[in-house]
Design a protein around this motif. Structure first.
Motif, short mmCIF file in Angstrom:
data_model
loop_
_atom_site.label_atom_id
_atom_site.label_comp_id
_atom_site.label_asym_id
_atom_site.label_seq_id
_atom_site.Cartn_x
_atom_site.Cartn_y
_atom_site.Cartn_z
N GLU A 132 0.84 -1.37 0.00
CA GLU A 132 0.15 -0.10 0.06
C GLU A 132 0.98 1.42 0.02
N LYS A 133 2.08 1.05 -0.46
CA LYS A 133 2.97 2.35 -0.47
C LYS A 133 2.49 3.23 -1.64
N TYR A 134 3.11 4.43 -1.16
CA TYR A 134 2.61 5.89 -1.96
C TYR A 134 3.55 6.88 -1.73
N TRP A 135 3.62 7.68 -2.93
CA TRP A 135 4.64 8.79 -2.59
C TRP A 135 3.77 10.26 -2.40
N VAL A 136 4.39 10.83 -1.37
CA VAL A 136 3.75 12.31 -1.02
C VAL A 136 4.78 12.96 -2.01
#
Length: 143
Positions: A132-136
């Motif tokens: 569930e990784k995401y970039w800010v």
């Protein structure tokens, strides 16, 4: 192309754009878990702008949480990707907020990350648990 604030009569088309776009592009999610009602629950208290062609057909939308200068959602109908709609919605979103502006982009969504980077956005930090990784990402012409 016209960019304007969404009105209630746009919502049926916006629900469809949100659903069809996610089904076409979000390979990491199960399509059967997506529904038309997701648009309503995912845009509560947000300012929504739309892009429409000269015939009034909706091409895409951006959903903004203005108090935090945050672009929550930016979706283009799969039939209209690559025609400049996303860039126009991004420009219009930026004009409505104060910099720095932030958004989150799923780490596995390489096409979207590339789109944002081509439009001047920078990856700040990767967050989330495995799977569930995401970039800010941040946009700030002052830095």
């Amino acid at each position: 192309m016209n960019i304007r604030t969404a009105v209630v009569t746009d919502y049926p088309d916006l629900r469809n754009i949100y659903l069809e776009s996610r089904r076409a592009r979000f390979h990491w999610e199960h399509p059967e878990n997506m529904s038309l009602q997701d648009f309503d629950s995912d845009t509560v208290d947000e300012h929504i702008i739309v892009a429409e062609n000269e015939d009034g057909q909706l091409l895409g939308f951006a959903s903004l949480y203005l108090p935090d200068n945050f672009i929550h959602l930016l979706f283009i109908h799969p039939s209209f990707i690559g025609g400049g709609t996303g860039s126009r919605l991004l420009e219009a979103s930026i004009s409505l907020m104060h910099q720095p502006i932030r958004l989150k982009c799923v780490s596995d969504n390489h096409k979207a990350i590339g789109f944002y980077e081509r439009n001047g956005w920078k990856k700040v930090i990767e967050e989330g648990k495995p799977g569930e990784k995401y970039w800010v990402m941040e946009y700030d012409t002052n830095s």
